[in-house]
Structures are given as C-alpha cells and as structure tokens.
Design an enzyme around this catalytic site. Structure first.
Site, mmCIF file in Angstrom:
data_model
loop_
_atom_site.group_PDB
_atom_site.id
_atom_site.type_symbol
_atom_site.label_atom_id
_atom_site.label_comp_id
_atom_site.label_asym_id
_atom_site.label_seq_id
_atom_site.Cartn_x
_atom_site.Cartn_y
_atom_site.Cartn_z
ATOM 1 N N SER A 106 36.719 -41.803 16.375
ATOM 2 C CA SER A 106 37.996 -42.274 15.859
ATOM 3 C C SER A 106 38.045 -42.125 14.342
ATOM 4 O O SER A 106 37.134 -42.531 13.636
ATOM 5 C CB SER A 106 38.195 -43.738 16.242
ATOM 6 O OG SER A 106 39.404 -44.219 15.730
ATOM 7 N N GLY A 107 39.132 -41.520 13.851
ATOM 8 C CA GLY A 107 39.295 -41.312 12.428
ATOM 9 C C GLY A 107 38.784 -39.976 11.940
ATOM 10 O O GLY A 107 38.869 -39.679 10.758
ATOM 11 N N THR A 111 43.611 -35.956 16.390
ATOM 12 C CA THR A 111 45.046 -35.856 16.649
ATOM 13 C C THR A 111 45.696 -34.865 15.695
ATOM 14 O O THR A 111 46.537 -34.052 16.100
ATOM 15 C CB THR A 111 45.696 -37.248 16.500
ATOM 16 O OG1 THR A 111 45.052 -38.158 17.400
ATOM 17 C CG2 THR A 111 47.174 -37.190 16.817
ATOM 18 N N ASN A 156 40.577 -46.033 11.675
ATOM 19 C CA ASN A 156 41.660 -45.059 11.623
ATOM 20 C C ASN A 156 42.985 -45.802 11.728
ATOM 21 O O ASN A 156 43.153 -46.650 12.595
ATOM 22 C CB ASN A 156 41.508 -44.059 12.785
ATOM 23 C CG ASN A 156 42.512 -42.930 12.708
ATOM 24 O OD1 ASN A 156 43.285 -42.846 11.760
ATOM 25 N ND2 ASN A 156 42.508 -42.076 13.697
ATOM 26 N N SER A 159 44.862 -44.278 15.282
ATOM 27 C CA SER A 159 43.823 -43.907 16.238
ATOM 28 C C SER A 159 44.408 -43.749 17.643
ATOM 29 O O SER A 159 45.125 -44.623 18.128
ATOM 30 C CB SER A 159 42.725 -44.982 16.249
ATOM 31 O OG SER A 159 41.764 -44.696 17.233
ATOM 32 N N SER A 160 44.104 -42.619 18.300
ATOM 33 C CA SER A 160 44.532 -42.413 19.686
ATOM 34 C C SER A 160 43.676 -43.295 20.585
ATOM 35 O O SER A 160 42.454 -43.177 20.606
ATOM 36 C CB SER A 160 44.376 -40.945 20.087
ATOM 37 O OG SER A 160 45.184 -40.127 19.295
ATOM 38 N N GLY A 386 35.558 -39.072 21.109
ATOM 39 C CA GLY A 386 34.209 -38.565 20.921
ATOM 40 C C GLY A 386 33.190 -39.571 21.428
ATOM 41 O O GLY A 386 33.524 -40.655 21.913
ATOM 42 N N GLU A 388 30.789 -42.536 21.478
ATOM 43 C CA GLU A 388 30.914 -43.797 20.759
ATOM 44 C C GLU A 388 29.632 -44.617 20.878
ATOM 45 O O GLU A 388 29.155 -44.862 21.984
ATOM 46 C CB GLU A 388 32.103 -44.613 21.281
ATOM 47 C CG GLU A 388 33.444 -43.977 20.956
ATOM 48 C CD GLU A 388 34.612 -44.882 21.293
ATOM 49 O OE1 GLU A 388 34.381 -45.920 21.947
ATOM 50 O OE2 GLU A 388 35.746 -44.555 20.908
#
Length: 1107
Positions: A106-107, A111, A156, A159-160, A386, A388
């Site tokens: 994330s970040g 996206t 983020n 973040s998605s 990704g 984690e």
C-alpha cells in the site's frame, strides 16, 4: 542528445540483469542512485520496477507518449510506457492476449501505475466517436471504484482496499470494444472499524462534504462527521484531498459510465443507510426467565434508515433482537444479548456495503462490456495487494499473502516458460535453472485435505464449540511436520520457549520471508456470517436495489445449506484468476514505496530492502541471469558496435548476423561468453557487454577526435577562403570610394564659385532696390509731417474756444450761488445744527425699520435667524426688538395649539427635565411623538375583555417584556397606565396578571445607557409588594416614565414619584434582593440588549456600544 539505446547516458544500471556485481546491497544502491536522479523506473529484463516519487514528474506528458510509441522495449530509458507499448503492440500485431500484473504494498503506486497503463493505451489506440466513448467509459470507471473501494491509510492517502482485475477487449485493429472488471476481497471490516489515523471508504466523506443541502435532506444526513459512529474523526480531513470536488467527479463519472439518475440515488441511499446503521445502539434488558436480551436505545436512526430503505421498523427491530435457527422441520428462536446485537448490526453493515460494491462492479461491467459477438483480443490489468507483513497479521493478511504466493508461482513459471520458449525459438540449447519453487507453500495453504484453508473451513462447519484456539490446535496436529510451518507446539519450532512466537500464533515461511499470523478472528472472518433474520428483513424492503443484494432472504427460496466461507470463495477466485493469467502473455510492474513519510526525495534503504525481498526481485534477477544475461537482435547490435571493427565500419554490406560474427571474431571475445541464435545474439555475462560498451566508448572518443580534426580543418579552410573573398570585395569598394571622394571635391569647388558669383549679383540688385525704397519713404515722411502740423494748429484753435465758453459758465454759477446764500442767511438760526442732526437720525431710523421689515425671519419659534445690526448705536434697540419679536412669534404659535397638543408638549418638556443629559436613550425619543395608546385597546376586539376590566381611562397601553430573574429572559406583557393604577396583563389571553395602585409605587429605576429596562419599585408593606418589584423592558421607556411621573405629580393626595437613574440598582424579587448591573459590550445578536443571570444575586444587562 537523442537516446538510441537503454545503455546511452545510463544513470546507474537501467537493467538489473546487467548489474555487476550482483548482490542485495548493490541492487538497492543502484535503485537509490537512480531515484536520486528522478529515474523512478528500472528494468529486470522485461519486468519494470517502479518507485513512487511522491511528486509530479515531467515524464507523463503527451510528448512522452509519442516518444515511446512504436519503439523497441530497450530502445529508450526504462519507462512504464515502454512496457505498455510492448504489450499493446504484441496484442495488436501478433494477436497475443496480454496481462499486466501490478504488485506492491500500500502506497507504492499500484493504482497510479494502472491508470498510466490505461491512459497510454487509450492515447495510442484508434480514434472515432464510438471508440472515444468506450475509452472514456473505461477510464471513468476508475473514479467510481476508487470512491467506493479506496480509503486513507497510514501508508497511503488513496489506498485500494480491494483487488481489481480488468480485461480490456480490442478488435482486430487494436481499438477498444469494452471491458470486464473483477474485484477481489474488499476490506469490508473497514466499514465498521478503522485503525487509528485511518479513514473509512472515501464515498462516506465525499457524500457528506460534496452533496447539496437538498440531497442531504432527502438522505436524512448532516454534514458533521462527528454525528456518525462509523466515521473516524482523527483523520476525517486529509491534506490535498478535496472530498467535495471528488464527489462531483464521481457523480459525473457515474453518468458517463451509464448509471441512471434513479440508480445513483439508490446507491446514495444505501450509503446513507450504512451510516445510520452505525448510530444504532443497544441496551441490555433482563427477561423474567433470567436471560438477557437487547433493546435499541434511540429508535430515531432506525426509523430514518427504515424510511430510506422502505422497511417496516418493527421487522428490522425484531431482527436485531432475535435469531431464528432452522434445521429441516424445526425453527428455534433465541434472543440476542447486547454483544450479539452489535455483531449483527456490524455484520449487516459490512454485508450491505460489500454487496453494494459488488453490484457496482456488475453494473459497470454491463455498461462497458463489448457488444460485438466476434472474438476479441484481451489485455488484462491486475492491480492487487502486495505481500503484507505487519506487526499484527490476521486473516486478511493471510489470504492476501496466499494470493501473492500464487502470483509468485505463476510469475516464476511464466518467466521460465518465456525464457525456454525464446531459447527454443532461437535454436539455443536449454539448460535447467535452479530456483526456489514455492509450490510447497501454496500446497500448505490450499491443499484440499491438509491445507490451512481446508482445515479452517472444516473447523467452521463442524458442530460443537469452535474457537480460534481449536483451529490452532488442529493446525498443530496436521501441519506439525511441515518445514514451512511453525508454532509453539510444532516439531518444526526450534525452541519451545521462543518468546517471539506467542501461543495464539503460527508462523509460515513464505517465499518473501517468515510471517507471524495471529489466529484471533480467523474463524469469525472466515464464517462471515449474516443472520437469516436480517437477510429476510432486507428482502422485505420496498427499495428496488435491496432485493437484488439479498436474494437469500426470499422466503420462497429458503436454503438451509450453509453459505460458502470467505476463504473458500477467495480460493476459488484466485484459482479462476490464475487460470485466466496462464492463458495470456504476462507483463510485470513491481511497485516499491521509497519511504513511509509519503515525502519526495527520501529513500529509506531498510524499507526498500524489505520490499525487494518480499517482491522476490533478487530471485527474478537470478532466474533471468541463469542462462544468458543479455540478448539483442543482430541489426541493432551491429548498428551499435560496428565501429569496433574495420571490416564492419562504416557500412556492412552483407547479412547482419555475418557482420556480428565478424565483429565478435575481430574483438576476440571468448566463445563461451556468447551464442548465436536465429535472430539474436545472446551474451552470457554482463562483463562482456560492459567490455563492448567500454570499447565503444573509447572508439566514440577516437571518432569524435577525428570528426573534430576534420571539422577544424574544414573550418580553417572556409575561414581562409572567406578572408580572401573579403579582401577582394574590400579593395573594390575602396577604389569606388576614392573616386567618389575625388568627384565630390570637384563638384564642391564648382558649387562654391557659382555661389560667389550669384551672391555678388544679388547684392548689387539689393542695393538698387534699397535706394529706391528710401526715396519713396522720404517723400511719405515729409507729407506726414506737413499734415500733422496743420492738424495741431486747428486743434489749438478749437481748445481755446472751448476754454472761453467754460469760464463764462463758471462765473455765472458762482454768481447765482452767492445770491442764494445771501437770501438764505435771513432765515438761518443757531439751532439749525440740531435740526439737521434730528433729521439725519430720523432718516436713518426710517431706513433701518424699512430694512428690518424686508429682512424679517420666519414665524417658526425655532428659527434663530435675525438681520445684522447696521449701526453700532442701535445695538440695544436691535437686541430688544429681537426679544419682543420672538415673544410675539411664540404667542402667535401657541395660540394655534389644541388642548391635547399642549398636553403632549408639556409631557415632552417634563421628559426633557427628567432625562436630558442623564439617559443615552433620550435624544432618540425627542423626534418621536408620545402616542399613548399603541395597542388601540378600545378599538381592537382582541382586547375587549381587558378594556372592560379597567374602569378608568387608559393613559398608555403598550407591550413590555417582564424579565424573569431565573434566566434573564423576557415574557411579553400588556402594560396599561391609568390615573389610579398600573396593570400588567397576558398578551395572548388578555388576562390581568397584576394591578398596582399608583400610591404603592415608591420609585422607578433606569440606567444611563440606551437600553429600555426599568424597575417599578413598590413600597414596603403595601399589598402589591408581596410578589416583589417588577423589572420590565420597553421600546417606549421615556414615554412610560414621563407619564408615570406626570400622573403622580398632578394628583394632590400623592407624593411625587422618584426617578432613580443609575447603571446599578437593587430590585426586590419576593424575599431576595437582586442587583441589576448594566455594562457596555460588543454588538451581538443584531445589536440587541441581552440580559443574563450571573448568579442568584446578580442580573447583568449587556448594552451594545453605540458609535
């Protein structure tokens, strides 16, 4: 300088396959070096590594799109456009389905990377009205999904919180026809609870910030975030994120994608319903049988939610209080305690939002799907979480890491398969490559018998007490021997007293490293259970969308079979995704976050190293370098290195392969270091490539020196020829110039001679003309003198005659005067001077009075004008006349008054004596007439009863405010003044509340300021003093006090009423005395006077300061 190869002007190493020496430290140092120079993209073969710059860079412009369009992958600097172009051209020209896999934490910019790929494809594909419409719909699906599926996290701001896979379909020309979106594992637990420093999904904040007041009113919402329990407040506002503008963007995007207005309204109603759900709270209630059940505290939010969704309130209220369990022919209803009721509420909120998101994806797919029935080419874009590794890893991290294990597995398989196919295609012998196969880890998780997911499902479905501890016990039993599984009780654990491995946790050795998972919540999150009563309650809603979202609630289709678990569904989705990816040609983008501060120019090596490990980038480089590290087609290779051999420089006339063979033979490169394929040359070691590059650099320097030498010689020859040509031109111009100068001298001399001759002739002629003119002027002057002499002689004669005539007249007048004086002396006496004086004074007075008559001022008593005094001796008379005139004017003015008007002026005069220079309100009352009866009490039928209750004539009727000592607020009362008493009555009913005889009044207190407050103080011991004094407020205070004072003064049997003017006075309320204090304050509430109770003994009146 225009780049023609990846190797030109290279900062660090553009392709990690060429990194020498290869180690984790050198890998990260190369990334840091490129990042410091704003080079955020690096290759590993055909894989793109992308570092998030956290700032805008000028590398995504339309010019950059054109620069990378239809160019070879390695021809320019590493860029995401190069990968997108390679994938698009392979799909368009070679008819190969493509997929672009974007991974990272994330970040890291996943996206944004997917947006860049889609925008590049949209820019380079065909044009046309229908094609542009499809492209616009595909691009506008992103804002909608981001609003409902993205949230602000600590890592983020956008973040998605779901995985997205989009298949973009193209026709045979490469123009987009439509697309299909698949979503994976929405983080629906975020709906009901967010970690500290994070927000709920964007749509909630966008709706409250950007919707119109009318829309919010329809949805029964307020803009204040703090009114909703599901919205965290510590991060409600994000810097750089305009929720209101984003809401308008989302509404516009939904319209472009094809949502109808009623569908948009239905979606917003469901979002509002989720917010209302979070505000429903429960309280415990004991039943007679000793069991606890729950009840809703405040039913207002429940009522509003039911109105939004069209559900009967009683149905949903029962569903929150009871649970019905059906087993074949039996139905058992049990009550829910408070904890279970909150669980049911949150489960409903999560399911409602999750199903709404799935419906949105389905609805978007209906709009963007390809309409044509022919076979389509497909490009898939996968934007998914990704790997984690957090401090606290739970069920979500477990299945996310499982998905990444599968992606790593397919990545290695497809990369090796691609390598092998290229070796076979080029006719080069394939040698097996040693690599870590993570299939054993995938099997540990997904095995249908002994896999962790299978055991979790088995534990969730078995009867009896099921907890996270029983699940962990089962894992310890089944997976104890597995080399990639560890727990405190497994045999694979090295130390049973290892404090880094708690009892409620287990550890898995993933390809990216060891991850510790906490089993708390595994069973509940896998069950994802929604009580059937709630499903059936939702199905009974009249809302058009709710019935679609809860089909299992249909009583006619009751299914007693337990719904599939979350783990089972995700495993099936991942399996479908893997089969889909295996049919396509893969392209990889690995996104890396350089720092945790979301700041530009900061590169945290430890963080990057952590991501490099779990993304498996070093493994990727080793697989790519296991065979031949670098390959290139013969034509570009020969074009790049042909200057290293005399036989190939400057032009090679034969086939390119033969030219490369000659080149490598001439350079004496070892045969083990390269191999010849059918269309490419393969170089085994990067050192060989760097040797060629170094030789090329030296050769380019030599060629540059030769070019400089030839250029300098050409430049010197050109300079010499230019000087020679210049000398010829200068000589020709000089000769011309000398002849011109000689001609000019001769011409100048001729001109001088001619000018002297012409001048002599002109001067001669001028002398003759001047002589002739002087002669003419002399004749004229003589004639003028003669005529002047004659005229002066005649003038003297005329003057002499005139003087003689005047002398005669003077002598005659003198004689006549002497005769008259001689006759008058007979009658002239000694008092002649006094008579002349009196006559003069009389004339002056006459003139003064006539002048005064013409300048008389007006008859107005307030007109202060008076004519100026003409003579000093008239000063006393002038002043006395002014006084007499003013008295006479006032008498005339008074004679016009009626008796009523005289009384009004007498009241005004009395008001002046009482309040002038004592009360700030007085000046504004001077111009206002004293009306007395402001309510027209005798004419108004509303006050007929009140008028009959008062015997005497009403002198004043007005509405006043009676001040309450408890809170300082006023109550409207009718104030009546008669000759004998003061009456207070209710304004609405006209009922008499108090009647005070005037003899009972001792004094009236007012302030010196511009307020309307006054206190009627009663004599102690009087009958009216039982309830205490009256503190009142009126807009006609000056008139009320004046009439009170005048009424008391005119009565012979009463004492005169005292008027106390002070900013602080005491008022008797029943048994207590309260101080009323007046202060000046800033204007508030429309410049009105405010009264506040400070304590039991003080009322403070704030009067606005007047300018």
């Amino acid at each position: 300088m225009v780049k023609t190869s990846l190797l030109d002007n290279m900062i660090g190493v553009g392709d990690m396959v060429l990194l020498e020496p290869l180690s984790e430290d050198s890998f990260i140092e190369n990334l840091r070096k490129r990042f410091d120079h704003s080079e955020i993209y690096t290759y590993i073969g055909s894989v793109v590594i992308s570092l998030n710059p956290y700032r805008s860079l000028p590398i995504f412009t339309p010019d950059k799109v054109e620069e990378y369009r239809n160019r070879n992958f390695y021809e320019l600097s590493p860029h995401i456009y190069a990968l997108a172009d390679e994938a698009y051209r392979s799909l368009r020209d070679q008819d190969k389905d493509q997929c672009i896999l974007i991974t990272g934490e994330s970040g890291a910019g996943k996206t944004e990377a997917s947006k860049l790929v889609m925008s590049y494809v949209a820019a380079v594909c065909g044009k046309g009205q229908e094609v542009n419409k499809v492209k616009e719909q595909l691009l506008q699906s992103n804002p909608v999904l981001e609003a409902f599926g993205n949230a602000k996290t600590v890592r983020n701001d956008n973040s998605s919180r779901f995985g997205k896979y989009m298949d973009i379909e193209f026709d045979f020309k490469g123009d987009p026809l439509g697309g299909v979106i698949s979503n994976y594992l929405l983080e629906k637990s975020r709906v009901v609870k967010q970690p500290r420093g994070e927000r709920n999904f964007h749509i909630f904040y966008q709706l409250l910030s950007g919707a119109s007041d009318d829309t919010l009113k329809k949805l029964k919402l307020h803009r204040d975030f703090s009114k909703y329990n599901y919205l965290s407040l510590d991060s409600a506002v994000v810097n750089g994120l305009d929720d209101a503008a984003n809401f308008r963007t989302v509404r516009n995007a939904m319209q472009i994608v094809g949502f109808m207005e009623d569908e948009v309204q239905s979606v917003l109603e469901l979002v509002a319903a989720v917010l209302k759900l979070g505000n429903i709270e429960f309280k415990p209630e004991s039943r007679c049988n000793g069991t606890d059940e729950s009840r809703i505290k405040d039913k207002n939010d429940l009522k509003e939610m039911c109105e939004l969704l069209g559900i009967e309130q009683s149905v949903l209220e029962r569903a929150f209080s009871y649970r019905t369990v059906e087993a074949k022919m039996e139905k058992v209803s049990t009550t829910l305690n408070v904890a279970q009721a909150y669980y049911a509420r949150d489960a409903l909120a999560k399911n409602l939002y999750s199903r709404l998101f799935t419906w949105l994806v389905t609805r978007i797919n209906e709009s963007i799907k390809a309409q044509a029935k022919t076979r389509h080419k497909v490009m898939g874009v996968l934007d998914i979480y990704g790997f984690e590794i957090f401090e606290d890893n739970s069920f979500e991290q477990f299945i996310i890491n499982y998905c990444n294990e599968k992606l790593q597995q397919i990545f290695i398989e497809l990369t090796l398969r691609e390598e092998q196919e290229e070796y076979i295609r080029e006719g080069i012998e394939w040698t097996n490559i040693e690599y870590f196969n993570n299939a054993i880890i995938c099997d540990l998780i997904e095995n249908n018998k002994n896999g962790i997911l299978a055991m979790l499902d088995e534990e969730c479905l078995r009867p009896g007490t099921v907890t996270d501890e029983t699940f962990l016990d089962k894992l310890n039993t089944v997976c104890a021997e597995h080399q990639h599984f560890e727990s405190r009780l497994s045999k694979n654990s090295k130390f049973l007293t290892d404090h880094s491995l708690p009892h409620s946790c287990f550890r898995i050795q993933h390809y990216a490293g060891k991850v510790l998972y906490r089993t708390e919540g595994f069973v509940d999150k896998n069950n994802d259970l929604l009580y059937r009563d709630l499903s059936q309650a939702m199905y009974k809603a009249n809302h058009c969308l709710i019935k679609q979202l809860f089909p299992e609630g249909n009583p006619a289709k009751v299914n007693l079979k337990r719904p599939p678990t979350a783990g089972f569904q995700f495993k099936a989705s991942v399996g479908t995704l893997m089969r889909n990816l295996q049919t396509k040609n893969p392209n990889y983008i690995r996104c890396i976050k350089p720092n945790d501060k979301k700041a530009p120019h900061i590169f945290t090596e430890s963080l990057v190293c952590h991501q490099v490990r779990y993304l498996g980038l070093m493994e990727n480089v080793r697989v790519r370098r296991a065979g031949y590290a670098f390959r290139q087609t013969y034509e570009p290779c020969l074009e790049r290195y042909k200057m290293l051999c005399k036989r190939t420089w400057p032009h090679w006339r034969g086939p390119a392969r033969e030219g490369v063979e000659v080149l490598m033979t001439d350079l004496q490169v070892s045969a083990e270091e390269f191999a010849y394929g059918r269309s490419k040359i393969f170089i085994r070691n990067p050192r060989t490539l760097f040797f060629l590059e170094e030789r090329r650099r030296q050769c380019l320097q030599d060629l540059a020196t030769l070019i400089q030498k030839i250029y300098r010689g050409w430049k010197c020859r050109s300079q010499f020829l230019l000087l020679k040509q210049s000398q010829i031109i200068v000589a020709a111009w000089y000769r011309r110039y000398a002849q011109q100068k000689k001609y000019q001298k001769i011409k100048s001399a001729t001109t001088v001679v001619q000018s002297y001759t012409r001048g002599w002739q002109a001067r001669k002629l001028l002398r003759e003309l001047k002589y002739q003119k002087r002669c003419e002027e002399a004749v004229t002057t003589i004639a003028a003198y003669w005529h002047g002499t004659q005229a002066r002689r005649e003038l003297r004669q005329l003057k002499e005659e005139a003087r003689n005539k005047h002398a005669v007249s003077v002598i005659w007048a003198g004689w006549q005067g002497t005769k008259v004086r001689r006759e008058y002396r007979k009658y002239f006496r000694a008092n002649a001077g006094k008579k002349i004086y009196d006559f003069t004074i009389q004339r002056i007075m006459q003139k003064y009075f006539l002048g005064l008559k013409n300048t008389m001022p007006s008859m107005s008593p307030i007109d202060n004008k008076w004519p100026a005094r003409p003579y000093l001796f008239l000063d006393g008379v002038h002043t006395e006349l002014r006084r007499i005139f003013h008295l006479w004017r006032c008498k005339k003015y008074r004679s016009q008054f009626t008796e009523e008007r005289k009384a009004v002026y007498e009241e005004k005069l009395e008001a002046s004596e009482i309040f002038k220079d004592k009360k700030a309100l007085y000046p504004s009352s001077v111009s206002q007439p004293f009306k007395g009866d402001y309510l027209e009490i005798s004419k108004n039928p509303k006050y007929l009863k009140l008028n009959s209750a008062v015997d005497e004539k009403v002198l004043l009727a007005d509405v006043v405010n009676k001040i309450n000592r408890a809170n300082g607020k006023g109550t409207a009362r009718i104030f009546l003044l008669t000759k004998k008493s003061v009456v207070l009555a209710d304004q609405k009913t006209g009922q008499v509340k108090a009647s005070v005889p005037l003899p009972d009044l001792s004094s009236v207190s007012v302030s010196t300021q511009s307020d309307g407050f006054f206190a009627l103080k009663l004599k102690e011991g009087s009958a009216s003093a039982v309830k205490g004094d009256f503190l009142l407020s009126s807009e006609h205070l000056i008139e009320i006090i004046t009439k009170l004072h005048r009424t008391g003064a005119t009565a012979p049997d009463r004492e005169q009423l005292n008027i106390d003017i002070s900013d602080e006075f005491l008022v008797q309320f029943k048994q207590d005395k309260v101080c009323v204090k007046f202060i000046q304050g800033a204007p508030k509430n429309g410049n009105s006077v405010s009264c506040k109770r400070k304590n039991n003994r003080l009322l403070e009146v704030s009067v606005p300061t007047t300018a």
